[in-house]
Design an enzyme around this catalytic site. Structure first.
Site, PDB file in Angstrom:
ATOM      1  N   GLU A  38      -0.839   1.677  -5.240  1.00  0.00           N
ATOM      2  CA  GLU A  38      -0.727   0.428  -4.482  1.00  0.00           C
ATOM      3  C   GLU A  38      -0.693  -0.780  -5.418  1.00  0.00           C
ATOM      4  O   GLU A  38      -1.559  -0.924  -6.289  1.00  0.00           O
ATOM      5  CB  GLU A  38      -1.903   0.324  -3.506  1.00  0.00           C
ATOM      6  CG  GLU A  38      -2.014   1.534  -2.588  1.00  0.00           C
ATOM      7  CD  GLU A  38      -3.371   1.651  -1.931  1.00  0.00           C
ATOM      8  OE1 GLU A  38      -4.002   0.611  -1.661  1.00  0.00           O
ATOM      9  OE2 GLU A  38      -3.811   2.802  -1.684  1.00  0.00           O
ATOM     10  N   HIS A  80       0.848  -1.210   0.000  1.00  0.00           N
ATOM     11  CA  HIS A  80       0.000   0.000   0.000  1.00  0.00           C
ATOM     12  C   HIS A  80       0.881   1.257   0.000  1.00  0.00           C
ATOM     13  O   HIS A  80       0.885   2.046   0.957  1.00  0.00           O
ATOM     14  CB  HIS A  80      -0.854  -0.073   1.277  1.00  0.00           C
ATOM     15  CG  HIS A  80      -1.982   0.895   1.367  1.00  0.00           C
ATOM     16  ND1 HIS A  80      -1.825   2.255   1.391  1.00  0.00           N
ATOM     17  CD2 HIS A  80      -3.316   0.680   1.480  1.00  0.00           C
ATOM     18  CE1 HIS A  80      -3.008   2.842   1.514  1.00  0.00           C
ATOM     19  NE2 HIS A  80      -3.916   1.924   1.559  1.00  0.00           N
TER      20      HIS A  80
END
Ligand code: TA6
Length: 314
Positions: A287, A183
């Site tokens: 991400e 992420h």
């Protein structure tokens, strides 16, 4: 029930001490130290770059190539507490992405990012790239939340680029289904000037518009408000430009079919306790993931690898 086992998870594994880690150090290149909040991190300094990797979450919080600016955003309001997710850098989401459907008490983005990982190896290659391998293994606490056996290995290579490989090994007798994400919070000068290229024509779920399924027509993507898009069935490389003269970043990947683009913008930023109100200007998340319809099914004994590489283009 779920809350109690989540708290059990939070406390687990804080067994490493600096002394127990010294044997993995590379003199002059990689050493363990107490970082923010007294959490243990590996500090890497080579001729090519410097980086920090926290044992909690195998979380890369800092990467800066020589002669470049820092590549990763890290919130100045981040909580540096055992069991609390660090805000910024590259959190690892596993074994689910976002809230866990049907299990409201489960931790958002899974438990990998708030667990303490062990150190398997720290090595340097002939080119001077330092690679750290961190591991997380299923145990009673994780099985309470997610009844499977597995090993995660996160291989982080610090060189002219940051290369991260999240490896999942299924140690269960049956197949496992999981979501995963690196992420990544990229540092930018001004999110309002950001231009993200590489996703033209890709379908996405728009999380700020009722999860409607749309196609990315405009190229590049610009940030003009809260942006939270799950791009599906895409293996493309993304590039991020912002202010003229600022560094251009490239995010390439393998083993990933999902790319998430996120910026909380004003209201969401103000609602996040571990994020300063104006920090939405300084970041964009690109991400590398497998989520939603790109959920991974891994056979018993199987290994899946997802890699994300981040580099500065200028
Ligand atoms: O990847 C974007 C996202 O799923 C957003 O919806 C937002 O929730 C963000 O992740 C951060 O999640 P966190 O649990 O770290 O606050």
């Amino acid at each position: 029930m779920l809350d109690s086992c989540f708290y059990a998870l939070q406390g687990r594994g804080m067994s490493a001490t600096l002394d127990s880690l010294r044997r993995h150090e590379l003199p002059g290149l990689a050493r363990f130290e107490l970082g923010e909040g007294g959490l243990i991190r590996l500090a890497v300094e080579t001729l090519s770059a410097e980086a920090h990797i926290y044992l909690q979450g195998a979380h890369v919080t800092h990467f800066q190539p020589a002669n470049s600016e820092a590549v990763l955003f890290l919130s100045r309001e981040s909580l540096w507490e055992q069991g609390k997710a660090i805000r910024g850098g590259v959190p690892i989401c596993f074994p689910w992405f976002g809230p866990r459907t049907g299990f409201p008490g489960s931790p958002a983005h899974g438990f990998a990012r708030t667990s303490e990982w062990g150190v398997a190896e720290v090595m340097v290659d002939a080119g001077g790239t330092v690679t750290a391998v961190l591991e997380l293994t299923s145990d009673d606490a994780t099985r309470q939340l997610w009844p499977h056996d597995w090993i995660l290995r996160h291989r982080v290579s610090i060189g002219s680029r940051l290369a991260m490989t999240l490896e999942v090994e299924n140690r269960s007798e049956t197949p496992i289904e999981f979501e995963e994400a690196l992420h990544t919070y990229l540092a930018v000068q001004d999110a309002r000037q950001v231009a993200v290229s590489g996703l033209s024509g890709v379908e996405y779920l728009d999380k700020v518009d009722g999860l409607k399924r749309k196609v990315q027509n405009a190229e590049p993507i610009t940030i003009v408000g809260e942006t939270d898009r799950v791009y599906l069935n895409t293996a493309t490389t993304c590039e991020v430009d912002d202010l003229p003269g600022a560094q251009r970043l490239r995010v390439s990947k393998t083993g990933s079919a999902t790319t998430v683009v996120w910026n909380p913008w004003v209201a969401k930023a103000a609602a996040m306790a571990d994020f300063a109100d104006d920090e939405w200007l300084e970041m964009v998340c690109i991400e590398t993931a497998n989520a939603g319809e790109n959920t991974i099914t891994l056979e018993s004994g199987g290994v899946h690898r997802m890699q994300s590489a981040i580099e500065v283009l200028r």
